[in-house]
Design an enzyme around this catalytic site. Structure first.
Site, mmCIF file in Angstrom:
data_model
loop_
_atom_site.group_PDB
_atom_site.id
_atom_site.type_symbol
_atom_site.label_atom_id
_atom_site.label_comp_id
_atom_site.label_asym_id
_atom_site.label_seq_id
_atom_site.Cartn_x
_atom_site.Cartn_y
_atom_site.Cartn_z
ATOM 1 C CD GLU A 271 75.172 27.223 12.836
ATOM 2 O OE1 GLU A 271 74.456 27.128 12.154
ATOM 3 O OE2 GLU A 271 76.561 27.781 12.871
ATOM 4 N NE ARG A 275 78.244 29.544 14.295
ATOM 5 C CZ ARG A 275 77.699 30.783 13.652
ATOM 6 N NH1 ARG A 275 78.549 31.718 14.177
ATOM 7 N NH2 ARG A 275 76.984 31.180 13.379
ATOM 8 C CG ASP A 404 74.358 25.114 2.454
ATOM 9 O OD1 ASP A 404 74.189 23.850 2.939
ATOM 10 O OD2 ASP A 404 74.535 26.324 2.368
ATOM 11 C CD GLU A 538 78.691 31.908 2.186
ATOM 12 O OE1 GLU A 538 78.649 31.005 3.601
ATOM 13 O OE2 GLU A 538 78.143 33.266 2.333
ATOM 14 C CB THR A 624 80.513 24.061 5.756
ATOM 15 O OG1 THR A 624 79.907 24.798 4.961
ATOM 16 C CG2 THR A 624 80.228 24.339 7.613
#
Length: 646
Positions: A271, A275, A404, A538, A624
């Site tokens: 994360e 981010r 994913d 998404e 992503t």
């Protein structure tokens, strides 16, 4: 499997199992150093003055005990060399000047008393002036002093980064639509962004996220126990491309003065990479401001200890101060997760490019080489890999949560390398072929969906996170083997249609977290803890990619329906909140404004209603978390500082 509360959840990442939105867990503080309260500072100042005033009475010379009050002016202590010339031997040292007149001693003592008295009076006057100032003025002075100290520490500890050429940056300030209807819709998305940002700034500034109903800061275990300003970092590039430059400057100033990674805090490597490092790198490329690059490199250094495992597969979490790593307790006997250790490549390649340090590139390439050597059941990558043994955990394969973005980064590594990284493209093509064979099915009602493979059995359920795959298939269509570009573009369109149905079949016209395809139930959530919507991006992401590649107006229409539903049902006076049941006409809120709502959902909506010359896909690749990174073309990688990437 039941997932405990320690779960990294956000954006395109691990979905909840047993946790519903009521848990107030974020899906995926202010600086700990020098944090002195204003009252404490005032006490320090007053204590210093009192000590100075009364201390003089203890240190003034006493002529009955000392014949000399030596201030280091004329008289000095020197080693004894000769006692025959009028000097007095005292402990191996000579005290010179003892024949001086007593009058001179008294003069010096009086001069010293006068000097101390004057200093006391001056200090007391300054103290009086300080106490006359208002609370806000004192606060400002204290903050100024703090910033000076912080800046000096930065300057002292930072090493200058090598100069490298910035890749060709195209389409940063373009995209204005000529159609007035499209322009009006884009302006509405911009207004939603301002609403989210302004409320975060007012009620949650410096905290990781916002509780818009309680109107206070919010955080979760993926960010540890520190206020790292996740929303600020995540939102920067969205603010920039929307032309909200005053807000961007607010965020930049906070990062420059307050973002500190030297904290005793355990964070999610995945994360924080997507981010923070992704967000800082994107902000650097868009704005050219060096502070973002410097902060990204500082943080990356804090993540490197996570790779200190027997296999080089990183731990899921690392303590930013101690460097100690560990994995999530619930993850298949201490395994690392495919979508986490497989979603570092884009950011780490850019770090090596910008610093000239090969360590980042070497870390992610080591992961790739290890995966290439391993057997894959049915050609599929299981979601769990033990970092101690190098063996797969339970055989669970998903193109949704847990898997994913691993597949996403295989394709995007190829695109980001200007299609030179053919190894990554082959791995992507092989994986997609296995996924098509084992996971992709059509429902009785004709809806194409992607299920999950669990121990030889296909679970006919699709998560909201999996809906990114429609855009991924479209993005990877060009360059696919066996001239199957048309096939994969069509597959992307079918996934987009299925995900739109999951929205359209709810009361709120917002999609649930997961939906089934069993019997007569299609594209509908069955379990209560799968009926929530937490501002996820998404589906809208897939609409945008499909729009870019087909210009079919239905994708803009579907995106606008989603934007209207978010504005109607998720907007509150203090920002935007997720909802707990998309099938209820009177939903309750989860009271969390996710950072990825500003980073991804609103960015993709804004791009959907912009022209294609804003961040064109032949120049930019989105990580992503929707942070755009420039393609590193061969011409750019042969210049100084870039030998590593070359």
């Amino acid at each position: 499997m039941t997932t405990p509360a320690l779960l990294p959840l956000s954006g395109r990442r691990i979905p909840p199992r047993s946790l519903g939105p009521s848990s107030s867990v974020s899906f995926p503080h202010h600086r700990a150093t020098l944090r002195l309260s204003e009252k404490f500072i005032l006490l320090l100042i007053l204590s210093a003055f009192i000590t100075l005033c009364f201390g003089a009475f203890f240190f003034l010379p006493d002529s009955s005990k000392h014949k000399r009050f030596d201030l280091g002016l004329e008289d000095v202590l020197i080693p004894h060399v000769d006692t025959s010339k009028g000097g007095k031997d005292v402990g191996g040292y000579l005290i010179h000047g003892q024949g001086h007149d007593q009058h001179r001693h008294r003069e010096e003592e009086e001069r010293l008393r006068n000097k101390i008295r004057a200093d006391h009076e001056k200090a007391l006057e300054e103290a009086k002036e300080k106490l006359k100032k208002s609370h806000s003025e004192l606060q400002a002075e204290i903050q100024t002093e703090k910033n000076k100290i912080i800046q000096s520490l930065k300057t002292k500890g930072s090493k200058p980064l090598p100069p490298v050429p910035v890749p060709s940056l195209v389409g940063i300030k373009s995209g204005d639509p000529t159609d007035p209807d499209i322009r009006e819709k884009r302006d509405k998305i911009k207004e939603m962004m301002k609403h989210a940002w302004e409320n975060y700034r007012q009620y949650g500034w410096g905290h990781n996220e916002l509780k818009p109903i309680a109107r206070k800061g919010h955080s979760t275990n993926i960010f540890g126990n520190s206020q790292l300003g996740a929303t600020i970092v995540d939102a920067l590039d969205t603010l920039y491309i929307m032309g909200l430059h005053d807000e961007f400057k607010e965020g930049q100033d906070w990062i420059d003065n307050h973002l500190d990674f030297s904290v005793n805090s355990e964070v999610s490597v995945f994360e924080v990479n997507i981010r923070f490092i992704g967000g800082l790198l994107a902000a650097y490329y868009l704005s050219g401001q060096e502070v973002f690059k410097i902060k990204a490199v500082q943080l990356a250094g804090k993540l490197l200890p996570a790779f200190n495992t027997p296999t080089g597969i990183p731990w899921a979490m690392v303590n930013l101060k101690s460097g100690v790593g560990r994995n999530w307790g619930w993850a298949s006997a201490g395994s690392s997760i495919l979508s986490e250790f497989g979603t570092l490549h884009m950011e780490f390649v850019h770090l090596s490019y910008l610093t000239g340090n090969p360590v980042y590139y070497e870390k992610v390439m080591h992961i790739r080489k290890l995966l290439q050597k391993m057997d894959r059941p049915n050609g599929l990558y299981p979601n769990y890999l033990n970092p101690r043994t190098g063996r797969w955990g339970q055989h669970h394969t998903s193109m949704g949560g847990l898997g994913d973005s691993f597949y996403e980064y295989l394709l995007k590594a190829w695109l980001m390398s200007d299609k030179m990284d053919t190894e990554a493209r082959k791995m992507y093509d092989d994986a997609v072929e296995a996924i098509e064979k084992h996971l992709i099915r059509k429902s009785n009602g004709g809806l194409t969906f992607i299920g999950e493979w669990k121990n030889g059995h296909l679970e006919r359920k699709m998560g909201h996170l999996t809906c990114f795959a429609g855009g991924l298939f479209a993005l990877g269509a060009d360059g696919s083997r066996d001239d199957k570009a048309g096939h994969y573009l069509q597959l992307g369109a079918e996934i987009a249609h299925t995900c739109h149905e999951s929205y359209d079949r709810t009361t709120l016209k917002l999609g649930p977290e997961a939906f089934k395809f069993d019997g007569g139930v299609e594209a509908v959530a069955v379990r209560q803890n799968e009926k929530y919507y937490i501002l996820r991006p998404e589906v809208i992401e897939t609409y945008w990619y499909m729009w870019r590649f087909t210009h079919d107006p239905k994708y803009r229409q579907w995106g606008w329906e989603a934007a209207q539903a978010i504005d109607k049902y998720c907007r509150v006076s203090g920002g935007f909140s997720g909802v707990k049941d998309v099938y209820s006409s009177a939903p309750t809120y989860d009271d969390v404004q996710q950072s990825f709502f500003l980073a991804e959902t609103l960015k993709y909506l804004y791009l959907l209603f912009s022209n294609d010359d804003l961040l064109p896909l032949d120049h930019w690749v989105f990580n992503t978390e929707a942070h755009p990174l420039p393609i590193l073309r061969l011409a750019n990688t042969t210049l100084s500082g870039n030998h590593v990437y070359r």
